[in-house]
Design a protein around this motif. Sequence first.
Motif, PDB file in Angstrom:
ATOM      1  N   SER A  25       0.818  -1.209   0.000  1.00  0.00           N
ATOM      2  CA  SER A  25       0.000   0.000   0.000  1.00  0.00           C
ATOM      3  C   SER A  25       0.854   1.262   0.000  1.00  0.00           C
ATOM      4  O   SER A  25       0.411   2.317  -0.459  1.00  0.00           O
ATOM      5  CB  SER A  25      -0.960   0.006   1.198  1.00  0.00           C
ATOM      6  N   SER A  29       0.771   3.066  -4.110  1.00  0.00           N
ATOM      7  CA  SER A  29      -0.298   3.833  -3.449  1.00  0.00           C
ATOM      8  C   SER A  29      -1.434   4.236  -4.380  1.00  0.00           C
ATOM      9  O   SER A  29      -2.450   4.761  -3.926  1.00  0.00           O
ATOM     10  CB  SER A  29       0.293   5.087  -2.797  1.00  0.00           C
ATOM     11  N   TYR A  31      -3.312   2.228  -5.761  1.00  0.00           N
ATOM     12  CA  TYR A  31      -4.338   1.202  -5.627  1.00  0.00           C
ATOM     13  C   TYR A  31      -4.742   1.067  -4.163  1.00  0.00           C
ATOM     14  O   TYR A  31      -3.917   1.208  -3.255  1.00  0.00           O
ATOM     15  CB  TYR A  31      -3.832  -0.139  -6.167  1.00  0.00           C
ATOM     16  N   SER A  32      -5.998   0.800  -3.932  1.00  0.00           N
ATOM     17  CA  SER A  32      -6.502   0.659  -2.565  1.00  0.00           C
ATOM     18  C   SER A  32      -5.932  -0.590  -1.908  1.00  0.00           C
ATOM     19  O   SER A  32      -5.577  -1.568  -2.586  1.00  0.00           O
ATOM     20  CB  SER A  32      -8.034   0.572  -2.575  1.00  0.00           C
ATOM     21  N   ARG A  33      -5.874  -0.580  -0.576  1.00  0.00           N
ATOM     22  CA  ARG A  33      -5.350  -1.741   0.146  1.00  0.00           C
ATOM     23  C   ARG A  33      -6.212  -2.979  -0.100  1.00  0.00           C
ATOM     24  O   ARG A  33      -5.706  -4.094  -0.201  1.00  0.00           O
ATOM     25  CB  ARG A  33      -5.263  -1.434   1.637  1.00  0.00           C
ATOM     26  N   SER A  34      -7.523  -2.772  -0.199  1.00  0.00           N
ATOM     27  CA  SER A  34      -8.410  -3.911  -0.417  1.00  0.00           C
ATOM     28  C   SER A  34      -8.142  -4.566  -1.777  1.00  0.00           C
ATOM     29  O   SER A  34      -8.159  -5.798  -1.905  1.00  0.00           O
ATOM     30  CB  SER A  34      -9.878  -3.484  -0.315  1.00  0.00           C
ATOM     31  N   ARG A  35      -7.873  -3.731  -2.788  1.00  0.00           N
ATOM     32  CA  ARG A  35      -7.579  -4.293  -4.109  1.00  0.00           C
ATOM     33  C   ARG A  35      -6.232  -5.012  -4.096  1.00  0.00           C
ATOM     34  O   ARG A  35      -6.091  -6.105  -4.671  1.00  0.00           O
ATOM     35  CB  ARG A  35      -7.591  -3.188  -5.167  1.00  0.00           C
ATOM     36  N   THR A 156      -8.305   6.293  -6.020  1.00  0.00           N
ATOM     37  CA  THR A 156      -7.649   5.849  -4.793  1.00  0.00           C
ATOM     38  C   THR A 156      -7.403   7.016  -3.850  1.00  0.00           C
ATOM     39  O   THR A 156      -7.683   6.937  -2.648  1.00  0.00           O
ATOM     40  CB  THR A 156      -6.311   5.157  -5.128  1.00  0.00           C
ATOM     41  N   HIS A 157      -6.911   8.129  -4.380  1.00  0.00           N
ATOM     42  CA  HIS A 157      -6.616   9.281  -3.542  1.00  0.00           C
ATOM     43  C   HIS A 157      -7.888   9.942  -3.008  1.00  0.00           C
ATOM     44  O   HIS A 157      -7.920  10.409  -1.872  1.00  0.00           O
ATOM     45  CB  HIS A 157      -5.776  10.291  -4.322  1.00  0.00           C
ATOM     46  N   VAL A 159     -10.825   8.415  -2.420  1.00  0.00           N
ATOM     47  CA  VAL A 159     -11.374   7.537  -1.386  1.00  0.00           C
ATOM     48  C   VAL A 159     -10.599   7.716  -0.089  1.00  0.00           C
ATOM     49  O   VAL A 159     -11.177   7.792   1.004  1.00  0.00           O
ATOM     50  CB  VAL A 159     -11.339   6.067  -1.849  1.00  0.00           C
ATOM     51  N   ASP A 160      -9.288   7.820  -0.209  1.00  0.00           N
ATOM     52  CA  ASP A 160      -8.448   8.021   0.975  1.00  0.00           C
ATOM     53  C   ASP A 160      -8.758   9.361   1.633  1.00  0.00           C
ATOM     54  O   ASP A 160      -8.841   9.456   2.866  1.00  0.00           O
ATOM     55  CB  ASP A 160      -6.971   7.952   0.576  1.00  0.00           C
ATOM     56  N   GLN A 163     -11.982   9.114   3.578  1.00  0.00           N
ATOM     57  CA  GLN A 163     -11.799   8.381   4.827  1.00  0.00           C
ATOM     58  C   GLN A 163     -11.081   9.224   5.873  1.00  0.00           C
ATOM     59  O   GLN A 163     -11.348   9.106   7.070  1.00  0.00           O
ATOM     60  CB  GLN A 163     -11.023   7.094   4.547  1.00  0.00           C
TER      61      GLN A 163
END
Length: 323
Positions: A25, A29, A31-35, A156-157, A159-160, A163
């Motif tokens: 991750s 970075s 890509y999301s951690r879940s992916r 990805t950025h 969504v981060d 959060q």
Amino acid sequence: MSQQIELQANVTEEHAGMRLDQVLSELFSDYSRSRLKEWIIQGQVYIDGRVADKPREKLQGCETLTLNAIIEDVIDWQPEPVELDIVYEDDDILVINKAAGLVVHPGAGNHSGTILNGLLYHYPQSRTLARAGIVHRLDKDTTGLMVVAKSVAAQTHLVDALQKREITREYEAIAIGSMTAGGLVDEPIGRHKTKRTQMAVDPFGRPAVTHYRVAEKFRQHTRLRLRLETGRTHQIRVHMAHIGHPLVGDPVYAGRLRLPKGASDELVQVLRGFQRQALHAAMLRLAHPISGEMMQWQAEVPSDMVKVADALRRDSEAHDWQI
């Protein structure tokens, strides 16, 4: 179409003892951690040429990580020429001013005619993005601003940033009841225990925080400006109903129509004719996911909500009501 990606990075000594998914991750970075975790499980991540065992595998430092994955079309829905009111667009994001009645994402009873279908039509490359790049949603009958990503990195950025509560969203609403001052609702929200399509304040739910301030007072209603710290489903609607001030027209959380005592025929007609929650996403502010530039957009309150506010204002004046 599918997209093949092949990336490589070297693990440093600083990463020694860290888990594979944590290091990935950091190094990948975009890509999301879940992916990334999903790709590890699928055997698409290699450590010094061998297939990685599991996401929690500990690294020693100085290894070479290789990501060799295929991003499949993640969307089965069909592109449709849905009209989108785009207020801003560049290579990485677009900002939409959503109309009332327009569903954001296909679901039960809404398999077509959604914003997602429109994105697939106007931007065919969005097929390789989760939810066609949609980062956050607005309810079907809530109007206003929402941001959509046009690339994996941007999504990805964003969504981060959501959060981390780094995106500011301000809403305009009209609530039932006379409110004297603004405040804060800090109550967790979860799925209603018996009405599964509804949400409710639940001590075992997910944290949810809504700030509100009074913008204008009417005789028995209040115009509000609200800001979200979190983005739970139906959050503003649930929180305002919880404190005894549901939104005008809310078909789920407001209960029966409540008419002010002595209301004029005009106000009665306007309130009865308003068949959605009086909620509008009026302002959106964020750092651009690629350039980092702070950006802000405003969307005028739609005419149907303006009509309600005007009628409530005239009602207050007709009754010589003063704050």
